[in-house]
Design a protein around this motif. Structure first.
Motif, PDB file in Angstrom:
ATOM      1  N   GLN A  38       0.819  -1.195   0.000  1.00  8.38           N
ATOM      2  CA  GLN A  38       0.000   0.000   0.000  1.00  8.38           C
ATOM      3  C   GLN A  38       0.863   1.260   0.000  1.00  8.38           C
ATOM      4  O   GLN A  38       0.539   2.247  -0.675  1.00  8.38           O
ATOM      5  N   GLN A  39       1.950   1.216   0.734  1.00 12.25           N
ATOM      6  CA  GLN A  39       2.840   2.374   0.770  1.00 12.25           C
ATOM      7  C   GLN A  39       3.463   2.627  -0.600  1.00 12.25           C
ATOM      8  O   GLN A  39       3.722   3.775  -0.967  1.00 12.25           O
ATOM      9  N   GLN A  40       3.715   1.559  -1.338  1.00 15.45           N
ATOM     10  CA  GLN A  40       4.358   1.714  -2.629  1.00 15.45           C
ATOM     11  C   GLN A  40       3.358   1.962  -3.758  1.00 15.45           C
ATOM     12  O   GLN A  40       3.609   2.760  -4.663  1.00 15.45           O
ATOM     13  N   ALA A  41       2.220   1.298  -3.711  1.00 19.48           N
ATOM     14  CA  ALA A  41       1.292   1.331  -4.839  1.00 19.48           C
ATOM     15  C   ALA A  41      -0.032   2.015  -4.529  1.00 19.48           C
ATOM     16  O   ALA A  41      -0.802   2.287  -5.444  1.00 19.48           O
ATOM     17  N   GLY A  42      -0.309   2.284  -3.271  1.00 17.49           N
ATOM     18  CA  GLY A  42      -1.585   2.881  -2.912  1.00 17.49           C
ATOM     19  C   GLY A  42      -1.592   4.393  -3.099  1.00 17.49           C
ATOM     20  O   GLY A  42      -0.568   5.027  -3.365  1.00 17.49           O
ATOM     21  N   VAL A  43      -2.767   4.949  -2.959  1.00 22.68           N
ATOM     22  CA  VAL A  43      -2.945   6.392  -3.120  1.00 22.68           C
ATOM     23  C   VAL A  43      -2.727   7.081  -1.780  1.00 22.68           C
ATOM     24  O   VAL A  43      -3.400   6.757  -0.792  1.00 22.68           O
ATOM     25  N   ASP A  44      -1.780   8.021  -1.747  1.00 25.09           N
ATOM     26  CA  ASP A  44      -1.545   8.848  -0.565  1.00 25.09           C
ATOM     27  C   ASP A  44      -2.150  10.222  -0.843  1.00 25.09           C
ATOM     28  O   ASP A  44      -1.672  10.960  -1.724  1.00 25.09           O
ATOM     29  N   LEU A  45      -3.185  10.573  -0.104  1.00 27.51           N
ATOM     30  CA  LEU A  45      -3.907  11.812  -0.381  1.00 27.51           C
ATOM     31  C   LEU A  45      -3.042  13.053  -0.189  1.00 27.51           C
ATOM     32  O   LEU A  45      -3.220  14.060  -0.899  1.00 27.51           O
ATOM     33  N   ASP A  46      -2.109  13.013   0.742  1.00 24.37           N
ATOM     34  CA  ASP A  46      -1.218  14.160   0.934  1.00 24.37           C
ATOM     35  C   ASP A  46      -0.354  14.386  -0.300  1.00 24.37           C
ATOM     36  O   ASP A  46      -0.160  15.521  -0.765  1.00 24.37           O
ATOM     37  N   THR A  47       0.182  13.264  -0.828  1.00 21.92           N
ATOM     38  CA  THR A  47       1.009  13.375  -2.036  1.00 21.92           C
ATOM     39  C   THR A  47       0.192  13.886  -3.213  1.00 21.92           C
ATOM     40  O   THR A  47       0.653  14.731  -3.999  1.00 21.92           O
ATOM     41  N   GLU A  48      -1.025  13.364  -3.351  1.00 19.49           N
ATOM     42  CA  GLU A  48      -1.865  13.787  -4.473  1.00 19.49           C
ATOM     43  C   GLU A  48      -2.257  15.247  -4.340  1.00 19.49           C
ATOM     44  O   GLU A  48      -2.359  15.974  -5.342  1.00 19.49           O
ATOM     45  N   ALA A  49      -2.487  15.718  -3.102  1.00 17.85           N
ATOM     46  CA  ALA A  49      -2.816  17.134  -2.897  1.00 17.85           C
ATOM     47  C   ALA A  49      -1.645  18.023  -3.326  1.00 17.85           C
ATOM     48  O   ALA A  49      -1.837  19.089  -3.948  1.00 17.85           O
ATOM     49  N   ALA A  50      -0.431  17.590  -3.013  1.00 19.37           N
ATOM     50  CA  ALA A  50       0.753  18.344  -3.435  1.00 19.37           C
ATOM     51  C   ALA A  50       0.877  18.349  -4.960  1.00 19.37           C
ATOM     52  O   ALA A  50       1.237  19.366  -5.572  1.00 19.37           O
ATOM     53  N   ASN A  51       0.549  17.196  -5.582  1.00 19.63           N
ATOM     54  CA  ASN A  51       0.600  17.109  -7.043  1.00 19.63           C
ATOM     55  C   ASN A  51      -0.422  18.033  -7.686  1.00 19.63           C
ATOM     56  O   ASN A  51      -0.167  18.618  -8.754  1.00 19.63           O
ATOM     57  N   LEU A  52      -1.588  18.137  -7.057  1.00 18.95           N
ATOM     58  CA  LEU A  52      -2.599  19.051  -7.594  1.00 18.95           C
ATOM     59  C   LEU A  52      -2.064  20.469  -7.680  1.00 18.95           C
ATOM     60  O   LEU A  52      -2.233  21.167  -8.699  1.00 18.95           O
ATOM     61  N   ILE A  53      -1.403  20.905  -6.612  1.00 15.49           N
ATOM     62  CA  ILE A  53      -0.838  22.261  -6.603  1.00 15.49           C
ATOM     63  C   ILE A  53       0.268  22.396  -7.642  1.00 15.49           C
ATOM     64  O   ILE A  53       0.341  23.378  -8.396  1.00 15.49           O
ATOM     65  N   ARG A  54       1.134  21.370  -7.713  1.00 21.91           N
ATOM     66  CA  ARG A  54       2.271  21.422  -8.639  1.00 21.91           C
ATOM     67  C   ARG A  54       1.815  21.491 -10.097  1.00 21.91           C
ATOM     68  O   ARG A  54       2.285  22.326 -10.876  1.00 21.91           O
ATOM     69  N   PHE A  55       0.861  20.604 -10.466  1.00 23.01           N
ATOM     70  CA  PHE A  55       0.412  20.589 -11.857  1.00 23.01           C
ATOM     71  C   PHE A  55      -0.478  21.794 -12.179  1.00 23.01           C
ATOM     72  O   PHE A  55      -0.518  22.259 -13.323  1.00 23.01           O
TER      73      PHE A  55
END
Length: 445
Positions: free
Chosen positions: A403-420
């Motif tokens: 899960q740590q490697q392949a699952g969705v981490d909402l914090d990471t995705e939130a950061a990606n939203l800002i970056r993209f």
């Protein structure tokens, strides 16, 4: 030049928007079972200039090259292996607990002790009709307890058979679905969202299949899978668009065996393996219970036949039948208990044969035998519980790592939203600058 600032900005905005779409898709599927996080892989667009500026570099921005699944084949295999071991342990432990309950809840031990106590009380007054009636009632109750325990063990085995048939049916359903997924994978374009969804479905099905039986998976370059049941050397269950048939057979002794398209396999993992060992355990305790019941029947009837009852007739069997399920009390009334020694007259107060009966029962020690049976069942449940807890911890750890490697981490995705989002805005600004430059050039006179 073959490209310009407007084209570069448009390409960058399009790539950033696609990355935003992938990020939003990850967030939407954060709780979807079997979903593997996607990553948009961006590629540079660049080429040579056109004639007569072939030496110039043509910069054209970026594009989404593919949608990548953050899957790890090794970690997924570990989840399947540990999950298969845990499923086997869960089923085996559940079967042992049913065996333990069948032996304990019927209170056979108490009924044996009460039967021996009734014989002892009768020895105080061998001709007392009330004490004789109590002794027969205790004998009848003890036989009934053995019957109920045998029925409980039979019900446990029948339940294991039923569950195993359900597992076989589900495994066959999974095999058929995997074959259909293989067809889709062979046709889907590499890096496409369709292929990523099919790969998720494939991995989810493989994980579920491992909980039914131990399996091995071999993956082709296009993502299609060949599945074997019964270990790496087992029979092929799924190959390409063809799925085999898993079959189950029940032997005369209730044990289970399995085959794929007629080829026997040795199942060592999953619920089916747990059902196999559960039946073996139930049969073992049933055999010991039958031996104990037969010992009581033989011992009591032999001692009863050596004396005479209150009518002066030879003692008749108190019990009949064989095994715990067949054991029953058959003496018609208390006057037929042969308490007196052979040759004693009718209504004799002699208790010699009753003493011999008590001594024979004490030598057999059915209470001790039943106590040992209960202890062995409880000890086995305790040992398997510890093993089950350890396997549960291992399986849970494997899932967490995956899960740590392949699952969705909402914090990471939130950061990606800002970056993209910032990348999209920057590309939009580049297009605005290109428009302003164009307007400036047009305005030059």
């Amino acid at each position: 030049m073959a490209s310009d600032l407007l084209t570069i900005g448009a390409a960058g905005a399009k790539a950033a928007r696609a990355a935003l779409d992938v990020t939003a898709h990850n967030i939407a599927n954060a709780s979807t079972e079997g979903y593997i996080r996607r990553t948009a892989r961006l590629e540079e667009l660049a080429g040579r200039g056109t004639f007569p500026y072939t030496s110039d570099i043509s910069l054209s921005g970026a594009r989404v090259g593919s949608i990548h699944r953050n899957a790890d084949a090794f970690r997924q295999a570990e989840v399947r292996r540990t999950g298969s071991d845990l499923a086997r342990s869960d089923k085996d432990l559940a079967a042992l607990r049913e065996v333990e309950a069948a032996l304990e809840d019927t209170a056979i031990f108490d009924s044996v002790v009460e039967f021996e106590a009734a014989l002892q009380q009768l020895s105080n007054d061998p001709v007392d009709p009330a004490l004789r009636a109590v002794a027969l009632a205790r004998a009848d109750a003890m036989a009934g307890k053995f019957n109920i325990a045998a029925q409980g063990l039979d019900a446990s085995v029948d339940g294991l058979h039923f569950d195993a048939r359900s597992d076989v049916a589900r495994a066959n359903g999974i095999g058929a679905e995997l074959a259909r997924v293989n067809v889709g994978l062979s046709r889907a374009a590499n890096g496409s969202t369709d292929k990523a969804a099919l790969l998720d479905r494939r991995d989810l099905l493989l994980s579920e299949l491992s909980t039914h039986a131990d399996s091995t998976a071999e993956f082709a370059g296009d993502g299609t899978v060949t599945v074997r049941l019964g270990g790496a050397g087992g029979a092929v269950f799924v190959a390409g668009n063809v799925a085999g048939t898993l079959e189950m057979a029940v032997a005369a002794d209730d044990t289970l065996s399995f085959a794929v398209n007629g080829a026997a396999i040795a199942v060592t993992g999953g619920r089916l393996a747990g059902a196999q060992t559960g039946v073996v355990s139930a049969n073992s305790f049933r055999a010991r219970l039958d031996t104990l019941a037969d010992g009581i029947v033989q011992t009591v009837n032999d001692a009863q036949g050596a004396g005479v009852d209150l009518t002066g007739g030879a003692g008749q069997p108190i019990f009949a039948g064989s095994g715990a399920a067949g054991m029953r009390m058959v003496l018609p009334d208390g006057s037929r208990i042969a308490a007196a020694a052979a040759g004693a007259p009718a209504s004799s107060r002699d208790g010699t044969n009753l003493l011999a009966l008590r001594q024979a029962v004490a030598t057999l020690d059915p209470a001790g035998g039943m106590n040992l049976l209960l202890f062995d069942a409880s000890a086995l449940v305790a040992a398997r519980t510890l093993s089950n807890e350890a396997l549960g911890t291992i399986a849970s750890s494997a899932k967490i790592v995956l899960q740590q490697q392949a699952g969705v981490d909402l914090d990471t995705e939130a950061a990606n939203l800002i970056r993209f989002q910032q990348a999209f805005q920057a590309s939009s600004r580049a297009m605005q600058v290109a428009s302003d430059l164009f307007d400036t050039l047009i305005g030059i006179r």
